[in-house]
Design an enzyme around this catalytic site. Structure first.
Site, short mmCIF file in Angstrom:
data_model
loop_
_atom_site.label_atom_id
_atom_site.label_comp_id
_atom_site.label_asym_id
_atom_site.label_seq_id
_atom_site.Cartn_x
_atom_site.Cartn_y
_atom_site.Cartn_z
N ASP A 70 38.81 32.90 -4.64
CA ASP A 70 37.85 34.01 -4.41
C ASP A 70 36.51 33.21 -3.83
OD1 ASP A 70 36.06 35.98 -4.53
OD2 ASP A 70 36.20 36.21 -6.71
N ASP B 187 37.45 38.45 0.99
CA ASP B 187 37.19 36.94 0.56
C ASP B 187 37.82 36.64 -0.50
OD1 ASP B 187 35.61 38.46 -1.31
OD2 ASP B 187 34.39 36.77 -1.56
N GLU B 188 39.11 37.26 -0.83
CA GLU B 188 39.69 37.09 -2.17
C GLU B 188 41.19 37.28 -1.95
OE1 GLU B 188 39.52 39.43 -6.50
OE2 GLU B 188 38.03 39.66 -4.86
MG LIG Z 1 34.10 36.66 -3.85
#
Ligand SMILES: [Mg+2]
Length: 399
Positions: free
Chosen positions: A11, A109-110
């Site tokens: 993350d 983003d993960e």
């Molecule tokens: Mg994040």
């Protein structure tokens, strides 16, 4: 028994804000707030992301921009640049795919990465986690937190606990120890309501919850209780699902003015369900579950999810489940700002669900509805999406 798995959860830390600080060195070390409509702190925008320096002022994602402005007038307020974030996101995922194709994106983003088959080639998972962090920093200039664990649930908690810039490993056999001291809210599916209920009977931590029997939890919370019994022991069997299997199809609407009109909210949900179902059919997908997103006038955003009795691409099914979820939100007395419906747990239509033709019962009804929906799609394709609207919507417009 389950074969041991090794899952990585990666993350990026304060992703949009980190990208802004990367591209604007003069903003590094300063509170950076990314959100729409920063000018003068007016308007409807909310904080999309903020740097850790901004969090020190009490700013959080989803906070109204005006409020963020009052908390930190000296902050750097910028509009989001989604194309730039998407570009870096692709490079993040390219780094993850060096180790395996089993990469399940959760957002821009993960991601979850199943390293079970990779450790023989690349070395221990902890080493891979360290390497991933290093590559993200050295090649992209971006910080990330990484969790390594025997399953998705634990890997995600691990990376959360590592934030920012951390690496947390949950060893096989150490699941219970790891979870014990954590608050109940860390368990997936424990929202404020369930948490209040559990606190009401004196439970505080996951360790407390783990003392209850499967039967006790089931009696108290139904299916969700059984699920919690497993999670409290660190059991999570869900596989990492790369590409389309993990995608979701969703739609949401922000009302022109916050509304307390239940009928309008229901009509909006129906029209969202219609849009989502039509997109599912266009892609040959069926949904195994529905997520309802709900934001009230105070910007409190809640999401509620539930599985569907059988995979579906019908608006009726999505809508019916969304109504159940809406009832669970308990929004009486509040004005609604936004609602959204997302179809989740997608699979290809016909994957396991087809087979024998059913002539009677719910499956046959569903088949009839599906054919009707297909006809509606066809007409919309030819005459535009406003050519057919549902009776409930039409009634609403006239009334
Ligand atoms: Mg994040």
């Amino acid at each position: 028994l389950l074969a041991a798995r090794t899952i990585l959860h990666v993350d990026m830390d304060a992703f949009y804000a980190s990208v802004e600080q990367l591209d604007h060195p003069e903003w590094r070390g300063r509170p950076v707030i990314v959100g729409a409509d920063p000018a003068g702190g007016r308007g409807r925008g909310v904080v999309a992301a903020c740097s850790y320096e901004a969090r020190a002022f009490g700013i959080r994602s989803a906070l109204p921009i005006g409020q963020a402005w009052r908390l930190c007038p000296e902050g750097v307020f910028v509009r989001p640049r989604f194309p730039r974030y998407a570009e870096l996101s692709e490079r993040v995922f390219a780094i993850l795919r060096r180790y395996t194709d089993l990469v399940e994106p959760l957002s821009i983003d993960e991601a979850f990465v199943d390293l079970t088959g990779s450790v023989r080639l690349f070395g221990p998972a902890e080493e891979i986690g360290r390497e991933v962090k290093h590559s993200l920093r050295a090649e992209l200039g971006l910080p990330a937190s990484v969790g390594v664990a025997p399953n998705k649930f634990l890997a995600k908690i691990a990376s959360e606990l590592g934030k920012p810039d951390g690496l947390v490993v949950v060893p096989v056999g150490g699941e219970g120890e790891f979870l014990k001291p954590l608050p109940l809210g860390r368990l997936w599916g424990v929202g404020p309501k369930t948490e209040a209920k559990l606190r009401g009977i004196g439970l505080r931590t996951i360790e407390d919850l783990a003392r209850l029997s499967r039967e006790e939890l089931r009696a108290m919370l139904g299916d969700a209780g059984e699920h919690l019994w497993e999670l409290a022991r660190g059991i999570d069997r869900r596989p990492v699902e790369p590409d389309s299997a993990a995608k979701s199809v969703g739609a949401e609407t922000t009302f022109e003015a916050d509304t307390g009109d239940a009928e309008l909210v229901r009509c909006t949900l129906l029209s969202l369900a219609d849009r989502v179902a039509s997109r599912l059919r266009a892609q040959g997908l069926v949904a195994g579950g529905v997520t309802l997103k709900f934001r009230d006038e105070d910007f409190r955003t809640v999401t509620r999810s539930a599985g569907l009795p059988r995979p579906t691409d019908l608006a009726e099914d999505l809508y019916a489940k969304a109504l159940v979820l809406l009832a669970r939100v308990g929004w009486k007395g509040k004005l609604v700002r936004l609602v959204g419906i997302t179809a989740v747990r997608l699979s290809s239509r016909g994957q396991g669900t087809k087979g024998q033709l059913e002539l009677f019962g719910p499956a046959a009804d569903a088949e009839r509805l599906r054919r009707l929906a297909g006809t509606v799609d066809e007409i919309r394709k030819r005459f535009g999406s406003s050519a057919i609207s549902r009776a409930a919507l039409v009634v609403r417009k006239n009334g």
